[in-house]
Design an enzyme around this catalytic site. Structure first.
Site, mmCIF file in Angstrom:
data_model
loop_
_atom_site.group_PDB
_atom_site.id
_atom_site.type_symbol
_atom_site.label_atom_id
_atom_site.label_comp_id
_atom_site.label_asym_id
_atom_site.label_seq_id
_atom_site.Cartn_x
_atom_site.Cartn_y
_atom_site.Cartn_z
ATOM 1 N N GLY A 55 0.889 -1.099 0.013
ATOM 2 C CA GLY A 55 0.095 0.051 -0.106
ATOM 3 C C GLY A 55 1.037 1.224 -0.022
ATOM 4 O O GLY A 55 1.641 1.626 0.997
ATOM 5 N N THR A 56 1.016 1.762 -1.320
ATOM 6 C CA THR A 56 1.775 3.085 -1.256
ATOM 7 C C THR A 56 1.534 3.691 -2.575
ATOM 8 O O THR A 56 0.901 3.075 -3.574
ATOM 9 C CB THR A 56 3.425 2.560 -1.095
ATOM 10 O OG1 THR A 56 4.033 3.701 -0.951
ATOM 11 C CG2 THR A 56 3.956 1.778 -2.193
#
Lengths: 272, 204
Positions: A55-56
């Site tokens: 998640g980025t």
């Protein structure tokens, strides 16, 4: 007399006699496998543990003046935000940057390891390593750990003798040369803005604003991206951090609050 | 991620001096993707009774429609509004009806009862009532909300201080949750007025 090159060897407990064929590069660093009754299951669990951590949002692109690299700063564990101030752009050396997406520990460790290898190359060959070479080093290491649960989705951006260089390297062993990349769960949103606004001949300020805006839009739509949008520029003299803007404030800068007219009248509450 | 975390939500209700506040976030998402930033989770049943619903958005909307229907029938038959305690029992019964195929929602009910005494309660998805004297929370950010409310709550706050407390607790908690946030919506209800405010929060 054979020169003592033990200092150039990495931390392997053993290395075969075929080193000459590899051109001085020793065998891949390795560590002992953990003892478990079901190693396949252990591998699968290890991968599952790291998986949600992609998640980025990170992005990088080459333009006329050099390479622009940008990333958010949120670390999430499932739904919980564990940190809003993670450094996702890793400084490998003064003229090369790496971005972090995936497992934070994996990215930090292997980027530092890459920095060590690049420095050793400089000392051994009396010249800086190219971006092509550095990304190949990392890709080969990650390929040898393929299937073991590493989670790395990184971009290596730098400036060498041939000019600006940008490579995408991931833990599946993939390595791609390109001019525009975005990695992470927020990358579709960043691509939308980046692809729309990209021109090769932009000034540094325009490119920085495009990178910042792309990260901002990704943090707005993606739940796993947020925090601070950092923008770095890599030019002929090395990298330079241009800005680190809090995304919460960027929103109100791009979309200021307009006081809206009162639509509902105030009505008396019936008191009984 | 569990089905309760599919859309993401954050809800809190707090009791003050002869008033209550109920607040929610405004995000509607599909797992990590944000679809809307103006989703309404808190609904009015009557002037002194509000219900907030967290959990799966489709069940939030359907359950709200069913409850409004039940309350309107009640108003026609009894010619008066439902008391919050009664309404809580109705919600609990409706949720337990679906014991083996539940609505995937957690309601937060807040109202002013007899003598304008504030009443708050929350329930799990199959109707277990949990009454509280101070605050109740629900949603994906529930654990952060518990911590924030526990530290910020004081008994017998007036309406403006209550508004500040509820807003700060909500914004601090959703800033630690990927799945909720993108603004806030607060209702502060006193015997004479209803103050509705939208909060400016981090949009990431």
């Amino acid at each position: 007399m054979k020169l003592d090159t033990s200092g150039l060897e990495s931390f392997t407990p053993f290395h075969g006699g075929g080193n000459d064929l590899c051109g001085g590069f020793s065998s891949v660093p390795s560590f002992e496998l953990p003892s478990s009754t079901n190693f396949d299951d252990f591998q699968k669990k290890a991968m599952q543990m790291v998986k949600p951590a992609k998640g980025t949002t990170t992005l990088a692109f080459i333009f006329k003046e050099g390479v622009m690299v940008a990333a958010d700063s949120r670390a999430s564990m499932g739904g919980y935000i564990s940190s809003q101030s993670v450094k996702k752009i890793i400084e490998i050396n003064p003229y090369m940057l790496g971005t972090m997406a995936g497992g934070a520990a994996d990215c930090q460790f292997w980027h530092r390891n890459l920095g060590i290898k690049c420095r050793l190359h400089e000392l051994a060959n009396k010249r800086r390593i190219s971006v092509t070479g550095a990304s190949k080093l990392l890709a080969n290491i990650l390929y040898s750990y393929r299937g073991m649960g590493l989670s790395v989705g990184t971009m290596i951006a730098g400036w060498d003798e041939t000019g600006p260089g940008l490579y995408y390297v991931d833990s599946e062993g993939g390595r791609l040369k390109g001019t525009r990349f975005s990695v992470g769960s927020g990358s579709p949103y960043a691509y939308g803005v980046l692809d729309n606004g990209y021109r090769y001949d932009m000034s540094i300020e325009e490119a920085a604003e495009l990178a910042r805006r792309s990260i901002y839009h990704a943090t707005f739509r993606d739940g796993a991206s947020g925090g601070v949008a950092s923008v770095y520029y890599v030019g002929p003299d090395g990298w330079k951090k241009l800005s680190g803007d809090d995304v919460g404030e960027l929103h109100y800068k791009y979309y200021p609050v307009v006081p809206s007219s009162v639509e509902q009248e105030m009505t008396e509450v019936a008191t009984s | 991620m569990s089905i309760f975390e599919y859309n993401g939500s954050a809800l809190v209700a707090m009791v003050g001096k002869n008033c209550f506040a109920i607040a929610s976030d405004r995000r509607l998402g599909v797992q990590l993707q944000t679809i809307a930033t103006d989703f309404q989770r808190i609904h009015k049943i009557h002037d002194k009774l509000y219900i907030g619903l967290s959990g799966l958005a489709t069940d939030v909307q359907t359950l709200y429609q069913r409850l409004v229907f039940r309350h309107k029938l009640y108003q026609l038959r009894e010619e008066r509004d439902m008391k919050p305690e009664t309404f809580a029992s109705v919600v609990s019964a409706i949720l337990y009806e679906k014991r083996f195929g539940p609505y995937l929602c957690q309601p937060v009910i807040a109202g002013l009862g007899d003598d304008d005494k504030p009443f708050i309660c929350t329930m799990d998805s199959i109707g277990a009532k949990e009454l509280a004297k101070d605050f109740v929370v629900a949603g994906t950010a529930a654990e952060s909300l518990y911590g924030a409310c526990e530290s910020m709550y004081k008994p017998d706050m007036e309406s403006d201080e209550l508004f500040e407390t509820v807003s700060q607790a909500l914004l601090a908690s959703v800033d630690r949750d990927c799945l909720s946030g993108w603004g806030g919506h607060v209702f502060v209800v006193t015997p004479t007025e209803v103050i509705e405010k939208t909060l400016k929060g981090r949009m990431d």
